[in-house]
Scaffold this motif. Structure first.
Motif, PDB file in Angstrom:
ATOM      1  N   PHE A   1       0.795  -1.383  -0.011  1.00 40.97           N
ATOM      2  CA  PHE A   1       0.030   0.083   0.041  1.00 40.97           C
ATOM      3  C   PHE A   1       0.828   1.240  -0.049  1.00 40.97           C
ATOM      4  CE2 PHE A   1      -3.528  -2.779   1.704  1.00 40.97           C
ATOM      5  CZ  PHE A   1      -4.271  -2.415   0.714  1.00 40.97           C
TER       6      PHE A   1
ATOM      7  N   TRP B   1       3.615   1.724  -1.674  1.00 43.89           N
ATOM      8  CA  TRP B   1       3.993   1.952  -2.917  1.00 43.89           C
ATOM      9  C   TRP B   1       2.801   2.254  -3.754  1.00 43.89           C
ATOM     10  CZ3 TRP B   1       8.882   1.440  -5.150  1.00 43.89           C
ATOM     11  CH2 TRP B   1       9.949   1.012  -4.312  1.00 43.89           C
ATOM     12  N   TYR B   2       1.667   1.652  -3.445  1.00 48.45           N
ATOM     13  CA  TYR B   2       0.443   2.001  -4.307  1.00 48.45           C
ATOM     14  C   TYR B   2       0.011   3.403  -4.085  1.00 48.45           C
ATOM     15  CZ  TYR B   2      -3.304   0.816  -7.253  1.00 48.45           C
ATOM     16  OH  TYR B   2      -4.300   0.574  -8.393  1.00 48.45           O
ATOM     17  N   PHE B   3      -0.276   3.745  -2.905  1.00 46.85           N
ATOM     18  CA  PHE B   3      -0.985   5.125  -2.554  1.00 46.85           C
ATOM     19  C   PHE B   3      -0.111   6.201  -1.755  1.00 46.85           C
ATOM     20  CE2 PHE B   3      -4.581   2.129  -1.883  1.00 46.85           C
ATOM     21  CZ  PHE B   3      -5.436   2.486  -2.953  1.00 46.85           C
TER      22      PHE B   3
ATOM     23  N   PRO C   1       3.071   7.390  -4.657  1.00 45.57           N
ATOM     24  CA  PRO C   1       2.461   8.303  -5.716  1.00 45.57           C
ATOM     25  C   PRO C   1       1.813   9.758  -5.344  1.00 45.57           C
ATOM     26  CG  PRO C   1       1.999   5.990  -6.066  1.00 45.57           C
ATOM     27  CD  PRO C   1       2.516   6.120  -4.736  1.00 45.57           C
TER      28      PRO C   1
ATOM     29  N   MET D   1       5.113   8.986 -10.002  1.00 43.68           N
ATOM     30  CA  MET D   1       4.749   7.406  -9.753  1.00 43.68           C
ATOM     31  C   MET D   1       3.619   7.361 -10.204  1.00 43.68           C
ATOM     32  SD  MET D   1       7.603   6.207  -8.806  1.00 43.68           S
ATOM     33  CE  MET D   1       6.859   4.903  -7.860  1.00 43.68           C
ATOM     34  N   ARG D   2       2.733   8.303 -10.392  1.00 40.62           N
ATOM     35  CA  ARG D   2       1.027   8.003 -10.533  1.00 40.62           C
ATOM     36  C   ARG D   2       0.820   7.099 -11.620  1.00 40.62           C
ATOM     37  NH1 ARG D   2      -1.924  13.189  -8.456  1.00 40.62           N
ATOM     38  NH2 ARG D   2      -1.030  12.388  -6.486  1.00 40.62           N
TER      39      ARG D   2
ATOM     40  N   VAL E   1       2.727   4.950 -13.101  1.00 37.43           N
ATOM     41  CA  VAL E   1       3.461   3.648 -13.083  1.00 37.43           C
ATOM     42  C   VAL E   1       2.422   2.536 -12.646  1.00 37.43           C
ATOM     43  CG1 VAL E   1       5.024   2.328 -12.046  1.00 37.43           C
ATOM     44  CG2 VAL E   1       5.498   4.685 -12.240  1.00 37.43           C
TER      45      VAL E   1
ATOM     46  N   LEU F   1       4.500  -1.397  -9.476  1.00 31.94           N
ATOM     47  CA  LEU F   1       4.630  -1.341  -7.931  1.00 31.94           C
ATOM     48  C   LEU F   1       4.723  -2.565  -7.141  1.00 31.94           C
ATOM     49  CD1 LEU F   1       2.139   1.750  -8.053  1.00 31.94           C
ATOM     50  CD2 LEU F   1       4.743   1.964  -7.962  1.00 31.94           C
TER      51      LEU F   1
ATOM     52  N   ALA G   1      -4.437  -7.220  -3.482  1.00 28.24           N
ATOM     53  CA  ALA G   1      -4.910  -5.970  -2.618  1.00 28.24           C
ATOM     54  C   ALA G   1      -4.786  -4.612  -3.620  1.00 28.24           C
ATOM     55  CB  ALA G   1      -4.037  -5.994  -1.674  1.00 28.24           C
ATOM     56  N   VAL G   2      -3.876  -4.595  -4.824  1.00 27.23           N
ATOM     57  CA  VAL G   2      -3.752  -3.556  -5.492  1.00 27.23           C
ATOM     58  C   VAL G   2      -4.133  -3.933  -6.863  1.00 27.23           C
ATOM     59  CG1 VAL G   2      -2.032  -2.449  -3.991  1.00 27.23           C
ATOM     60  CG2 VAL G   2      -1.262  -3.733  -5.788  1.00 27.23           C
ATOM     61  N   SER G   3      -5.126  -4.751  -7.196  1.00 22.72           N
ATOM     62  CA  SER G   3      -5.796  -4.973  -8.547  1.00 22.72           C
ATOM     63  C   SER G   3      -4.955  -5.864  -9.286  1.00 22.72           C
ATOM     64  CB  SER G   3      -6.437  -3.801  -8.960  1.00 22.72           C
ATOM     65  OG  SER G   3      -5.386  -2.945  -9.783  1.00 22.72           O
TER      66      SER G   3
ATOM     67  N   THR H   1      -4.730  -9.224 -10.978  1.00 19.52           N
ATOM     68  CA  THR H   1      -5.849 -10.217 -11.118  1.00 19.52           C
ATOM     69  C   THR H   1      -5.249 -11.655 -11.050  1.00 19.52           C
ATOM     70  OG1 THR H   1      -5.864 -10.135 -13.567  1.00 19.52           O
ATOM     71  CG2 THR H   1      -7.496  -8.973 -12.561  1.00 19.52           C
TER      72      THR H   1
ATOM     73  N   PHE I   1      -9.233  -3.072  -9.015  1.00 18.08           N
ATOM     74  CA  PHE I   1      -9.882  -3.817  -7.839  1.00 18.08           C
ATOM     75  C   PHE I   1      -9.228  -3.185  -6.525  1.00 18.08           C
ATOM     76  CE2 PHE I   1      -9.906  -6.250 -11.809  1.00 18.08           C
ATOM     77  CZ  PHE I   1     -11.196  -6.369 -12.036  1.00 18.08           C
TER      78      PHE I   1
ATOM     79  N   LYS J   1      -9.244  -4.345  -2.461  1.00 10.37           N
ATOM     80  CA  LYS J   1      -8.988  -5.502  -1.612  1.00 10.37           C
ATOM     81  C   LYS J   1     -10.318  -5.390  -0.632  1.00 10.37           C
ATOM     82  CE  LYS J   1      -6.348  -4.933   2.369  1.00 10.37           C
ATOM     83  NZ  LYS J   1      -7.357  -4.683   3.359  1.00 10.37           N
TER      84      LYS J   1
ATOM     85  N   MET K   1      -9.010   4.714  -3.847  1.00 12.77           N
ATOM     86  CA  MET K   1      -8.510   4.604  -5.276  1.00 12.77           C
ATOM     87  C   MET K   1      -9.213   5.968  -5.919  1.00 12.77           C
ATOM     88  SD  MET K   1      -8.544   0.725  -6.403  1.00 12.77           S
ATOM     89  CE  MET K   1      -7.232  -0.450  -6.133  1.00 12.77           C
TER      90      MET K   1
ATOM     91  N   ARG L   1      -6.519   7.375  -8.289  1.00 13.66           N
ATOM     92  CA  ARG L   1      -6.076   6.261  -9.030  1.00 13.66           C
ATOM     93  C   ARG L   1      -7.258   5.714 -10.049  1.00 13.66           C
ATOM     94  NH1 ARG L   1      -1.374   3.431  -9.660  1.00 13.66           N
ATOM     95  NH2 ARG L   1       0.046   4.246  -7.983  1.00 13.66           N
TER      96      ARG L   1
END
Lengths: 252, 299
Positions: free
Chosen positions: A92, A94-96, A99, A105-106, A108, A113, A188-190, A192, B175, B177, B185, B190
């Motif tokens: 999280f 790295w993801y939220f 960026p 970083m947005r 990427v 990530l 958790a960060v989409s 799949t 997606f 979690k 997001m 995002r």
């Protein structure tokens, strides 16, 4: 309980059962989907493993350098930073968070990530093993290298690292298998991947038990294949008389 | 040794009777004096925890009314136990008798109706789109080329996929979690939109730092009947529950319950969800039924 394995032959938007179980012409069955999810799991794990090995090897090595206190401190800080924060939190970050601080970083993609997060997390653990491996060697090996007139770099390249890396193959095997299993947090960060597939398809098909069982088998299979590859590498790189086969006969 | 055998035989006999009663909650309540209510930790205003083992919400309150009626019929004081359930375990727990009545946010669909029973629909969920108020997005068509967030393990993912295929709208899906992550997001940029059940969107917006920054827009992507779940073939409880629900609708109390949970500030934070009673829910109350989701889609 009654098993409902035929759900894998269902089309994912219409819910119709497809003959042959693989959808054609843009149709996708749950079987197609689990295969693609497995692909994502393997992609994330293997890319993260590359990052982890490269970074872990470099950081682990510089932590053993003589007369370079600041480089050693940097290595120690790296290890403590990445192994003291839970993996999910790192993802999280790295993801939220990153960026949020650095707008560049947005854009990427999230796979990059996740690979960075998982790779860095594991690199701290590999670095620790590399350091332990180098420090487990008798001091005489380093001195012998220097006495031969090799530079520090050459001593590492030709004497210390080849020995240390052989010693640490068993813990590295565990780490490589862990990276496969830890990749499950990528959902958790989409990404799949398989865990995402299990949660999503379980909801859609009302057959979560079958979905989780199928995913479990694929994770176990993937980790076991890595185990076998590492065992093969271990047997092929063994130096007779140094690292003893079978464990009990004494070491290097 | 003989004593052990005797005990084993007795135990087997006892479990045998328990199995016999498994699908008859009224008889089970009469025999054991207790009943277990399945609840959710965070299903918006339908069912949520106040902490400390306490649960509240629109569905929880309806269930409490049903259990009060059950107590009257059984004629003895009932010990009501609360059992938190999740999307993954709620159906097995109802099937195996751990939970007698599930008061969360379960969609009544054909696949589930094979395994469990549903009371008449008390709430119709509408899947909607939440966007930033200044985004200029007002419909599904405008999502073309945009990034859409939704939550892993929800039916919304499936609806999005169907819409994408049917209408040729091309959007990128991300997606979260859980709902909090999906909303983050949207909040962090995002994603351009968050597609989810209207009540969840309204709840997340109500709890946001600045609720005025977000709005719910666009057509209703799907409607889903949400109902209280019981064991299949539990005809006694089904009749009792449906009678209570019919009574609440007739007396106008159902409207008051809606007002209490969706339009007034609710604990623990005293925040208003602010979700008006939808036409689909009104229709379900006007003609009480336990039709699954698939029947709604046909209309």
């Amino acid at each position: 309980m009654a098993w409902k394995w035929q759900v894998f032959c269902k089309e994912t938007t219409t819910g119709e059962t497809v003959t042959g179980c693989f959808g054609r012409g843009g149709d996708e069955t749950y079987l197609n989907w689990i295969v693609s999810a497995w692909g994502w799991t393997l992609t994330v794990s293997l890319l993260a493993l590359v990052v982890a090995l490269v970074a872990g090897l470099a950081i682990g090595t510089i932590r053993t350098l003589p007369d370079r206190p600041w480089v050693v401190r940097f290595g120690n800080a790296w290890v403590e930073l990445f192994r003291n924060i839970p993996l999910l939190v790192q993802i999280f970050l790295w993801y939220f968070v990153i960026p949020g601080i650095f707008p560049v970083m947005r854009d990427v993609p999230s796979i990059v990530l996740v690979v960075m997060a998982l790779g860095m997390f594991t690199s701290a653990r590999i670095a620790e093993q590399v350091r332990a491996g180098i420090q487990a060697l008798p001091r005489g090996q380093r001195y012998a290298g220097l006495a031969l007139g090799l530079s520090t770099w050459q001593t590492y390249r030709y004497v210390l690292l080849p020995m240390a890396l052989r010693i640490i193959i068993p813990p590295m095997t565990s780490e490589s298998m862990n990276i496969m299993k830890n990749s499950s947090v990528a959902f958790a960060v989409s990404i799949t991947e398989l865990t995402f597939f299990a949660m999503q398809s379980g909801e859609e098909t009302a057959a979560p038990v079958e979905m989780y069982l199928a995913v479990t088998v694929l994770y176990a299979l993937s980790a076991f294949v890595i185990n076998r590859i590492m065992a093969f590498i271990e047997s092929r790189t063994r130096v007779p008389g140094f690292v003893a086969a079978g464990g009990m006969a004494g070491g290097h | 040794m003989k004593k052990v055998l005797l005990l084993a035989a007795l135990a087997a006999g006892a479990t045998g009777t328990a199995f016999a009663q498994a699908s008859d909650t009224i008889a089970k309540a009469k025999a054991t004096g207790s009943v277990t209510m399945g609840v959710r930790e965070s299903s918006g205003a339908l069912s949520y925890t106040l902490g400390d083992g306490k649960y509240a919400g629109f569905h929880v309150e309806i269930c409490q009314r049903i259990l009060a009626e059950l107590e009257k019929q059984v004629g003895r004081k009932l010990d009501v136990k609360y059992q938190a359930v999740t999307s993954q375990n709620r159906i097995p727990l109802v099937q195996n008798g751990t939970v007698d009545i599930e008061c969360g946010s379960t969609t009544n669909n054909a696949a589930r109706a094979k395994d469990v029973g549903f009371l008449n629909t008390t709430y119709v969920e509408e899947v909607r789109i939440a966007v930033k108020a200044n985004s200029g997005i007002n419909s599904i068509a405008q999502l073309n080329g945009k990034t859409v967030a939704t939550t892993t393990g929800t039916t919304s993912v499936q609806h999005l996929r169907k819409h994408e295929r049917a209408n040729g709208v091309d959007f990128k899906e991300v997606f979260g979690k859980d709902h909090a992550d999906s909303f983050l997001m949207l909040e962090s940029g995002r994603a351009d939109a968050f597609v989810m059940d209207g009540s969840i969107l309204a709840g997340n917006i109500a709890n946001a730092k600045n609720p005025a920054d977000f709005k719910i827009v666009g057509e209703v992507i799907n409607v889903e009947p949400i109902a209280i779940m019981i064991r299949k073939d539990d005809a006694g409880l089904k009749k009792l529950g449906n009678d209570v629900i019919a009574g609440l609708i007739k007396s106008g109390e159902m409207n008051k319950l809606w007002d209490k949970w969706f339009l007034q500030p609710i604990p623990p934070k005293n925040i208003k969800i602010g979700l008006a009673l939808s036409e689909s829910t009104k229709a379900a109350w006007a003609n009480p039924n336990d039709k699954p989701m698939e029947d709604y889609a046909k209309k």
